[in-house]
Design a protein around this motif. Structure first.
Motif, mmCIF file in Angstrom:
data_model
loop_
_atom_site.group_PDB
_atom_site.id
_atom_site.type_symbol
_atom_site.label_atom_id
_atom_site.label_comp_id
_atom_site.label_asym_id
_atom_site.label_seq_id
_atom_site.Cartn_x
_atom_site.Cartn_y
_atom_site.Cartn_z
ATOM 1 N N PHE A 96 0.773 -1.285 0.059
ATOM 2 C CA PHE A 96 -0.095 0.008 0.063
ATOM 3 C C PHE A 96 0.952 1.171 -0.014
ATOM 4 O O PHE A 96 1.705 1.325 0.728
ATOM 5 N N PHE A 97 0.470 2.126 -0.949
ATOM 6 C CA PHE A 97 1.108 3.339 -1.015
ATOM 7 C C PHE A 97 0.478 4.383 -0.663
ATOM 8 O O PHE A 97 -0.528 4.552 -1.164
ATOM 9 N N ILE A 98 0.519 5.071 0.719
ATOM 10 C CA ILE A 98 -0.349 6.045 1.226
ATOM 11 C C ILE A 98 0.195 7.364 1.124
ATOM 12 O O ILE A 98 1.251 7.620 1.680
ATOM 13 N N GLU A 99 -0.611 8.347 0.400
ATOM 14 C CA GLU A 99 0.102 9.662 0.304
ATOM 15 C C GLU A 99 -0.990 10.731 0.942
ATOM 16 O O GLU A 99 -2.123 10.812 0.596
ATOM 17 N N ILE A 100 -0.335 11.355 1.820
ATOM 18 C CA ILE A 100 -0.942 12.517 2.470
ATOM 19 C C ILE A 100 -1.308 13.558 1.517
ATOM 20 O O ILE A 100 -0.404 14.195 0.696
ATOM 21 N N LEU A 124 -1.135 6.122 11.525
ATOM 22 C CA LEU A 124 -1.172 5.158 10.458
ATOM 23 C C LEU A 124 -0.654 3.876 10.854
ATOM 24 O O LEU A 124 -1.119 2.831 10.453
ATOM 25 N N ALA A 125 0.470 3.853 11.578
ATOM 26 C CA ALA A 125 1.095 2.550 11.952
ATOM 27 C C ALA A 125 0.026 1.797 12.852
ATOM 28 O O ALA A 125 -0.039 0.595 12.911
ATOM 29 N N ARG A 126 -0.683 2.570 13.642
ATOM 30 C CA ARG A 126 -1.559 1.734 14.550
ATOM 31 C C ARG A 126 -2.677 1.219 13.887
ATOM 32 O O ARG A 126 -3.184 0.343 13.884
ATOM 33 N N ILE A 127 -3.173 2.156 12.608
ATOM 34 C CA ILE A 127 -4.371 1.741 11.711
ATOM 35 C C ILE A 127 -3.887 0.726 10.981
ATOM 36 O O ILE A 127 -4.860 -0.537 10.825
ATOM 37 N N VAL A 128 -2.764 0.289 10.440
ATOM 38 C CA VAL A 128 -2.242 -0.933 9.581
ATOM 39 C C VAL A 128 -1.831 -1.847 10.310
ATOM 40 O O VAL A 128 -1.616 -2.994 9.683
ATOM 41 N N ALA A 129 -1.672 -1.815 11.664
ATOM 42 C CA ALA A 129 -0.801 -2.996 12.341
ATOM 43 C C ALA A 129 -1.799 -4.131 12.323
ATOM 44 O O ALA A 129 -3.063 -4.108 12.074
ATOM 45 N N PRO A 130 -1.034 -5.438 12.002
ATOM 46 C CA PRO A 130 0.241 -5.672 12.480
ATOM 47 C C PRO A 130 1.221 -5.348 11.199
ATOM 48 O O PRO A 130 2.200 -5.816 11.251
ATOM 49 N N PHE A 137 3.853 7.281 2.663
ATOM 50 C CA PHE A 137 4.224 5.768 3.650
ATOM 51 C C PHE A 137 3.839 4.727 2.787
ATOM 52 O O PHE A 137 3.037 4.809 1.797
ATOM 53 N N LEU A 138 4.602 3.752 3.271
ATOM 54 C CA LEU A 138 4.512 2.445 2.654
ATOM 55 C C LEU A 138 4.112 1.254 3.648
ATOM 56 O O LEU A 138 4.865 1.160 4.714
ATOM 57 N N ALA A 139 3.076 0.567 3.405
ATOM 58 C CA ALA A 139 2.512 -0.593 4.412
ATOM 59 C C ALA A 139 2.697 -2.006 3.677
ATOM 60 O O ALA A 139 2.114 -1.986 2.276
ATOM 61 N N LEU A 140 3.247 -2.818 4.031
ATOM 62 C CA LEU A 140 3.301 -4.152 3.393
ATOM 63 C C LEU A 140 2.251 -5.236 4.369
ATOM 64 O O LEU A 140 2.618 -5.466 5.247
ATOM 65 N N HIS A 141 1.286 -5.725 3.718
ATOM 66 C CA HIS A 141 0.478 -6.541 4.373
ATOM 67 C C HIS A 141 0.852 -8.029 3.571
ATOM 68 O O HIS A 141 0.313 -8.593 2.437
ATOM 69 N N ALA A 163 -10.512 1.047 3.974
ATOM 70 C CA ALA A 163 -10.623 1.278 5.509
ATOM 71 C C ALA A 163 -9.584 2.081 5.990
ATOM 72 O O ALA A 163 -9.797 3.049 6.954
ATOM 73 N N ILE A 164 -8.325 2.059 5.704
ATOM 74 C CA ILE A 164 -7.315 2.921 6.086
ATOM 75 C C ILE A 164 -7.651 4.155 5.743
ATOM 76 O O ILE A 164 -7.143 5.187 6.594
#
Length: 631
Positions: A252-256, A282-288, A299-303, A317-318
């Motif tokens: 996920f590429f999250i851009e403000i 955002l770290a709390r939102i996408v955890a774990p 920001f970048l998140a890896l699921h 949802a994010i």
């Protein structure tokens, strides 16, 4: 092309000697495998025994799998008090001639190495990601993409700057050898080549590479010491592992949104605090799932191992949970952040983390244009991919258009315009070529070819006593590559040209998305004197903030301002934009000037330079008379 001298008949004088010179003894071929006979043993007596005939069912890209090779490994390396066996050396052979490829592959297989053949140059980047070679054995002359251009493309890929590339070619021209080495290759071997020479050249380079890797520092730091978020390097390493391990899930590429406006409104310190807090939430939102900050506002998140069918719901949802958060910024003032999210499923078959990151970033660009603010990466179909490759077949041709100072100036300066001549004679403009090159991953290769031509043209004109300045368009994806910045700095220094002779042109739409990347590249080039132009400029809060934040020298107005003489509102916008640029010390270019009324309006608005058919049409020659050109 012959791979070795034709062998003399057995009764010819010197036949045995020549055979021995070309064919190493059996113990030499297998000297790296665990069961290799000791030197001086029985095998040493069989020096005239020829090697086994190469198998005919070898692995070719797109062909059937080969029969299993004999177990082989690289030399054991010391590890504390014992020895640790390394995996076999891996060599990727890039050769369009099947017979040549099989010869090299059989030689390397006989030495206990793993060798894979790639007959099509277009499949090399994917093969590198899949096979992870220790070395590439490269042919020079291949249809479509020759070895030097392919080497340049490989060097632009993340993690491939130090990958050894050795050319094996029958081209006898010594000047060509220098060109090959300048393109980024490590060595140049000439056909016909003795098998033991080929093995020695390949193995010595791989041994040095692996020794260097063993001396490298441990893996990247997992968490940033200040923010607690994952570090970019560690997260991209996790993406690589997930891709190579066949894990499912999504990136996920999250851009403000409105980052430049927020920074302009609240100042850098407050903006930085805001983005740091956005990262924590955002770290709390996408955890774990781990989250890393990529640049100022993304920001970048890896699921990993997530349900890929549910990636869109996760992205929505994010975004919704982020929008519901309230952020204090100044006193009692609070705000809600809007964001755009691009995502990509890991199962799309990305070769490495950099490709996956680019895909999600392009998806985020699409998300910015959609009301829901979410978009998925959709890989091109096989038909589209083939259409891309077909469309990019041909020869690059460059055209030039003068950029003339309104007040007069003797310095010759042109905009460099990319064209692609198709095999059927059709000439495609940059507007058709660049999007396809970006979609197919070829944009860095195209950009570097254009820049290389421009730099050598500047050097040649300087030597002739007729200096010029060239405006050269480049993609931010090219400028983001570490190898490109290093190559450009070295080329400017080697050619002995003034950096001020080069102006890198970047579109406003690209600069808004890649502002951090662009700013970093600008800082690296400024000591050389290289200048920058923001092209297709449209007034707006974010665009105007960008003028003050990037080290620009020029602004090129969008083409629609050429009609300002017929539209009072457009004329006012033009004057306001020019005044702002001048206050910031920038010079302004008006483009697509086709008639005297448009030129007069530009002049009255305070424009510095004009270009268009009224001045001179696009052409292949650099023969415009700048000394006599005064509007």
């Amino acid at each position: 092309m012959a791979v070795q001298d034709s062998a003399p008949a057995p009764d010819e004088p010197g036949a045995r000697t020549r055979t021995r010179a070309e064919t190493p003894p059996p113990h030499y071929w297998r000297r790296w495998v665990p069961d290799a006979p000791a030197a001086g043993g029985q095998a040493e007596a069989a020096v005239d025994e020829p090697p086994a005939e190469p198998a005919t069912g070898v692995a070719l890209a797109g062909a059937a799998e080969p029969p299993p090779a004999a177990p082989a490994s690289a030399p054991a390396v010391a590890d504390g008090g014992g020895a640790q066996e390394e995996p076999p050396f891996r060599v990727l052979i890039v050769e369009d001639d099947r017979a040549q490829a099989l010869f090299a592959q059989s030689v390397l297989h006989g030495a206990g190495m793993q060798a894979e053949v790639q007959l099509e140059p277009e499949g090399v980047i994917a093969a590198i990601g899949r096979f992870d070679p220790d070395l590439i054995l490269m042919d020079l002359h291949m249809p479509g993409l020759d070895g030097m251009r392919l080497t340049t493309l490989i060097r632009q890929q993340p993690g491939c700057q130090l990958l050894p590339i050795v050319f094996l070619t029958g081209d006898p021209d010594p000047e060509r050898q220098f060109e090959v080495l300048e393109s980024g290759a490590d060595d140049f071997l000439t056909k016909p080549i003795r098998p033991r020479h080929l093995i020695a050249a390949v193995s010595s380079r791989i041994q040095r590479l692996r020794a260097q890797r063993r001396q490298d520092k441990p893996g990247p730091l997992r968490n940033h010491p200040e923010t607690g978020l994952a570090t970019r390097a560690w997260l991209l390493q996790q993406v690589d592992e997930a891709l190579h391990g066949g894990a499912r899930g999504g990136l996920f590429f999250i851009e403000i949104g409105s980052a430049l406006s927020l920074r302009e409104r609240y100042g850098y310190a407050a903006f930085e605090r805001l983005m740091a807090e956005a990262g924590r939430r955002l770290a709390r939102i996408v955890a774990p799932a781990p989250l890393a900050r990529l640049n100022d506002n993304s920001f970048l998140a890896l699921h990993r191992d997530a349900d890929e069918a549910a990636l869109e719901r996760a992205a929505v949802a994010i975004r919704e949970r982020l929008a519901a958060e309230s952020f204090p910024v100044r006193g009692d003032e609070t705000l809600h952040l809007r964001g755009a999210i691009g995502y990509a499923a890991l199962s799309h078959g990305f070769a490495e983390a950099g490709a996956a990151l680019e895909a999600t970033e392009r998806a985020a660009l699409q998300a910015r244009l959609r009301p829901q603010g979410v978009a998925a990466h959709v890989p091109p179909s096989e038909q589209e991919a083939q259409e891309h490759l077909t469309m990019l077949e041909g020869q690059l041709e460059l055209a030039y258009q003068p950029i003339v100072a309104v007040a007069g100036n003797d310095l010759a300066q042109y905009q460099v315009l990319l064209r692609l001549r198709r095999p059927d004679g059709t000439l495609l403009p940059a507007g058709q070529v660049v999007p396809v090159a970006e979609a197919s991953g070829r944009i860095a290769d195209f950009d570097q070819q254009v820049m290389e031509h421009a730099l050598h043209l500047i050097a040649r004109r300087k030597a002739e006593g007729s200096p010029l300045r060239l405006f050269v368009s480049q993609s931010p994806r090219t400028l983001a590559r570490e190898a490109f910045a290093e190559w450009m700095a070295k080329t400017v220094a080697d050619l002995g040209i003034e950096g001020t002779s080069v102006v890198i042109d970047v579109r406003l739409s690209d600069a808004l998305i890649h502002s951090v990347t662009l700013a970093e590249f600008c800082r690296r080039m400024l000591p050389l004197g290289v200048q920058f132009c923001l092209s297709q400029f449209e007034p707006g809060q974010e665009a105007e903030a960008l003028l003050a934040q990037l080290p620009l020298g020029y602004v090129r107005m969008a083409g629609r301002f050429a009609a300002a003489h017929a539209d009072p509102q457009l004329r006012d916008q033009l004057r306001t934009a020019i005044d702002l640029a001048h206050r910031l010390g920038l010079q302004v270019i008006g483009q697509q000037i086709e008639d005297p009324q448009a030129a007069a309006t530009m002049w009255m608005a305070g424009i510095d330079f004009v270009q268009g058919n009224l001045v001179h049409s696009v052409g292949s020659e650099l023969d415009f008379d700048f000394q006599s050109a005064v509007l």
